[in-house]
Design an enzyme around this catalytic site. Structure first.
Site, PDB file in Angstrom:
ATOM      1  N   ASP A  22     -11.750 -72.406 -25.377  1.00 55.73           N
ATOM      2  CA  ASP A  22     -12.111 -71.471 -26.444  1.00 55.73           C
ATOM      3  C   ASP A  22     -11.637 -71.944 -27.818  1.00 55.73           C
ATOM      4  O   ASP A  22     -10.841 -72.882 -27.929  1.00 55.73           O
ATOM      5  CB  ASP A  22     -11.564 -70.065 -26.128  1.00 55.73           C
ATOM      6  CG  ASP A  22     -10.153 -70.077 -25.520  1.00 55.73           C
ATOM      7  OD1 ASP A  22      -9.468 -71.104 -25.636  1.00 55.73           O
ATOM      8  OD2 ASP A  22      -9.748 -69.058 -24.964  1.00 55.73           O
TER       9      ASP A  22
ATOM     10  N   GLU B 102     -12.462 -60.778 -21.909  1.00 56.52           N
ATOM     11  CA  GLU B 102     -11.592 -59.604 -21.861  1.00 56.52           C
ATOM     12  C   GLU B 102     -12.077 -58.636 -20.779  1.00 56.52           C
ATOM     13  O   GLU B 102     -13.197 -58.781 -20.286  1.00 56.52           O
ATOM     14  CB  GLU B 102     -11.594 -58.909 -23.232  1.00 56.52           C
ATOM     15  CG  GLU B 102     -11.109 -59.775 -24.384  1.00 56.52           C
ATOM     16  CD  GLU B 102      -9.618 -60.120 -24.325  1.00 56.52           C
ATOM     17  OE1 GLU B 102      -8.881 -59.483 -23.529  1.00 56.52           O
ATOM     18  OE2 GLU B 102      -9.192 -61.024 -25.065  1.00 56.52           O
TER      19      GLU B 102
HETATM   20  C1  F6R Z   1      -6.019 -70.047 -24.031  1.00 56.72           C
HETATM   21  C2  F6R Z   1      -6.696 -68.903 -23.429  1.00 56.72           C
HETATM   22  C3  F6R Z   1      -5.978 -67.646 -23.058  1.00 56.72           C
HETATM   23  C4  F6R Z   1      -4.564 -67.837 -22.524  1.00 56.72           C
HETATM   24  C5  F6R Z   1      -3.937 -66.494 -22.145  1.00 56.72           C
HETATM   25  C6  F6R Z   1      -2.495 -66.644 -21.724  1.00 56.72           C
HETATM   26  O1  F6R Z   1      -6.925 -71.085 -24.343  1.00 56.72           O
HETATM   27  O2  F6R Z   1      -7.859 -68.974 -23.267  1.00 56.72           O
HETATM   28  O3  F6R Z   1      -6.762 -66.960 -22.112  1.00 56.72           O
HETATM   29  O4  F6R Z   1      -4.587 -68.675 -21.412  1.00 56.72           O
HETATM   30  O5  F6R Z   1      -3.995 -65.629 -23.244  1.00 56.72           O
HETATM   31  O6  F6R Z   1      -1.737 -67.040 -22.829  1.00 56.72           O
HETATM   32  P1  F6R Z   1      -0.197 -67.403 -22.712  1.00 56.72           P
HETATM   33  O7  F6R Z   1      -0.126 -68.660 -21.892  1.00 56.72           O
HETATM   34  O8  F6R Z   1       0.240 -67.648 -24.135  1.00 56.72           O
HETATM   35  O9  F6R Z   1       0.464 -66.256 -22.055  1.00 56.72           O
END
Ligand code: F6R
Length: 240
Positions: free
Chosen positions: A67, A143
């Protein structure tokens, strides 16, 4: 689903790096789907260390990120392109031209979505997709409620995400949309590697991987994939 329980964040990072480097060693021209976020940082550091020691060669690897924020130039320090360049790509011997992130400056959704999907297909599909999961179960920027059948598309960010990100944009110009691979693009990867860490993820990890499969918890769809490896630390897997 293969579940690998690690002691703590460092152990999780090393175990996940082992899985990813096995993929690259067995298939040097692997196509890796990558993620940003805090969870994979330790794993990226481990891969850099092994690369420096000469244990892993990325010269034939292609990467395709999940993304990118819409409106951010690649050199914006909050862009996912910047994150990947600084936390991984410039420390390893990957060819910059073989690293791909959605183009946050492309205003035309149809054009960017079809370019990105064609890119994935043109590389022969993703061999291993790395994923973190959000506290609400999101994967990429898919989401709760996201349709399972979507390919790469444009999404509005939730108010929570916009609010959480606002501290990184002192000028107030917080991105409100992103491009993300859809759940369908993610599910087409041949193998999926999920990393999850910390107590705050324990409840969502339980619901996503051991509860019902529902669009309300996007990561739950991974239960339907036939080759998922989940690497979690003891805190994140404490409710399983
Ligand atoms: C990142 C992404 C998000 C994260 C998710 C978890 O490219 O697409 O879906 O993988 O928000 O984020 P962290 O690892 O910061 O808890």
């Amino acid at each position: 689903m293969r579940i690998i329980k690690a002691n703590d964040y460092a152990d999780m990072s090393r175990k996940a790096a082992n899985v990813l480097s096995a993929q690259v060693i067995l298939k040097p021209n692997s196509v890796l789907g990558l993620a940003t976020g805090s969870t994979p940082l330790g794993m990226y550091r481990q891969l850099i260390e092994w690369h420096r020691k000469g244990d892993i060669d990325f010269s034939e690897v292609t990467t395709i990120n999940l993304d990118e924020y819409i409106g951010l130039a690649p050199r914006h320090p909050q862009s996912y392109r910047w994150f990947m360049d600084n936390n991984l790509f410039r420390h390893i011997n990957i060819k910059p031209a073989n690293t791909h992130v959605p183009d946050g400056l492309e205003p035309d959704e149809a054009r960017e979505s079809s370019r990105y999907e064609a890119l994935i297909q043109g590389c022969g599909g993703i061999d291993m997709q790395l994923l973190g999961i959000g506290h609400n179960g999101h994967i990429g920027f898919n989401e709760p409620g996201a349709a399972f059948e979507k390919n790469t598309h444009r999404v509005p960010l939730t108010d929570t995400t916009i609010h959480a990100n606002s501290r990184f944009f002192p000028d107030g110009d917080v991105p409100r949309e992103a491009y993300t691979m859809g759940i369908r693009s993610i599910m087409q990867a041949r193998r999926i590697l999920v990393v999850v860490s910390g107590k705050s993820k324990a409840e969502i990890a339980r619901r996503a991987f051991f509860g019902a499969v529902t669009p309300q918890i996007p990561a739950s769809v991974l239960q339907l994939h036939n080759n998922v490896t989940l690497v979690g630390d003891a805190e994140a897997l404490s409710l399983y």
